[in-house]
Design an enzyme around this catalytic site. Sequence first.
Site, PDB file in Angstrom:
ATOM      1  CE  LYS A 179     -31.815 -11.912  48.195  1.00 43.96           C
ATOM      2  NZ  LYS A 179     -31.287 -10.638  46.775  1.00 43.96           N
TER       3      LYS A 179
ATOM      4  CG  ASP B  98     -32.045 -11.502  43.615  1.00 41.64           C
ATOM      5  OD1 ASP B  98     -30.752 -11.118  42.760  1.00 41.64           O
ATOM      6  OD2 ASP B  98     -31.839 -10.676  43.836  1.00 41.64           O
TER       7      ASP B  98
ATOM      8  CD  GLU C 171     -34.396 -10.070  41.867  1.00 35.27           C
ATOM      9  OE1 GLU C 171     -33.670  -8.862  42.139  1.00 35.27           O
ATOM     10  OE2 GLU C 171     -34.770 -10.733  41.652  1.00 35.27           O
TER      11      GLU C 171
ATOM     12  CD  GLU D 158     -31.903  -5.951  43.141  1.00 32.90           C
ATOM     13  OE1 GLU D 158     -31.314  -6.058  43.712  1.00 32.90           O
ATOM     14  OE2 GLU D 158     -32.495  -6.540  42.504  1.00 32.90           O
TER      15      GLU D 158
ATOM     16  CG  HIS E  85     -35.861  -3.510  44.659  1.00 32.04           C
ATOM     17  ND1 HIS E  85     -35.147  -2.949  44.925  1.00 32.04           N
ATOM     18  CD2 HIS E  85     -35.359  -4.981  44.558  1.00 32.04           C
ATOM     19  CE1 HIS E  85     -34.076  -3.877  45.818  1.00 32.04           C
ATOM     20  NE2 HIS E  85     -34.037  -5.171  45.448  1.00 32.04           N
TER      21      HIS E  85
END
Length: 381
Positions: free
Chosen positions: A182, A211, A237, A263, A313
């Site tokens: 992340k 992400d 992402e 997602e 996802h």
Amino acid sequence: MSTAGSPAEPRLPVPSAAPVPPGRIESVTSALYRLPMPRPWGEVDSQHLIVTELRTSTGAAGTGFSWAVRAGGQAIRAMVDADTGPAAIGLPAVPEATWDQLWLALREAGGGITTLSMAAVDIALWDLRGRAAGLGLPDLLGRQRSQVPVYASGVNRHLTLAELADRTAEQVAAGHTRFKLKVGLPDLAADVERVAAVREVIGPQRLLMVDANQLWDLPAARRAAAALAPYDIYWLEEPLPAEDFRGYATLRQSIGIPLAAGESLYTEAQFRELLLAGAIDFIQPNVCRVGGITPFLRIARLARQFSIPVMPHLLPDISGQLAMCLPLPALVEDIDEASFAALGALAQPSGVQITGDALTASPAAGHGFTFATATMQEEPA
């Protein structure tokens, strides 16, 4: 009448038994369970599983489910009980037909809780179909590969730099060769430092994805992409709000890192608009959020027309089975001990296994999930 020396009349094969009609849906019951997480995602320490049991006029049965993390479990179960389940009664036990009729009945409520509740019915119908055919889900849908590559993932913004490096080293030791972390901290320099640390642990050859969970606007995403480019990012992402299709298209044209998203979308129409905008390199539908296996397969067929790979996802137990049947190669997310098996949601093995960086699936007829309803913590209605 044939005579001696003349060829015999061809005979059509006689079926051994007449096909059994699928019947109609007679009942849908539901329960909501809280699943404590062995490895919390920061302040998120549990997930929510909605389990449905569907029965038909022929006596057949199927098990369905839906899912939520931070919020929505009670609302999904309430909609199954008050709207989706009752609307399904009397419909044919055929997932494609029932899904379309349910959407006609429920679409005024929009995507989100509506499609999450529909997933609980749709997945039960696919489970029923697989049981009737004696086939596990991958073979029922048409298995195209024997295993699917996975990537190690985590909700890890709360980890210190040292903890992040240690966790990544654990994933390397477990045999992973693909990783996602992340980003989206208030300080871009801190994001870069963390990405650099993970790249150092995994080495130059392994895949690395990042992400941002919709935390940036367009200028911030451009700056971040430029700062992260030296670390050979496989995909970036959700850098922008999920519905900003034009923003994604603009960003994609101005950076060199491929984009992944989807997602947080809920309808086939949203995915169509995302693809038509030329906004994405990888698309990531969540089988529960989009309404079940029926719309997931429709979205996958749509993505195939644009030559865009589908990367399912979360939910590796079901995503891995679906990925085996996709027309283009896929990666499946193995995230922080958050599979049904790791969460203690299964009463027996499902036939889905992750070993190192690959997933295999040989489920029993249907999707293979026997949920541990006797031992899971049920939430009151």
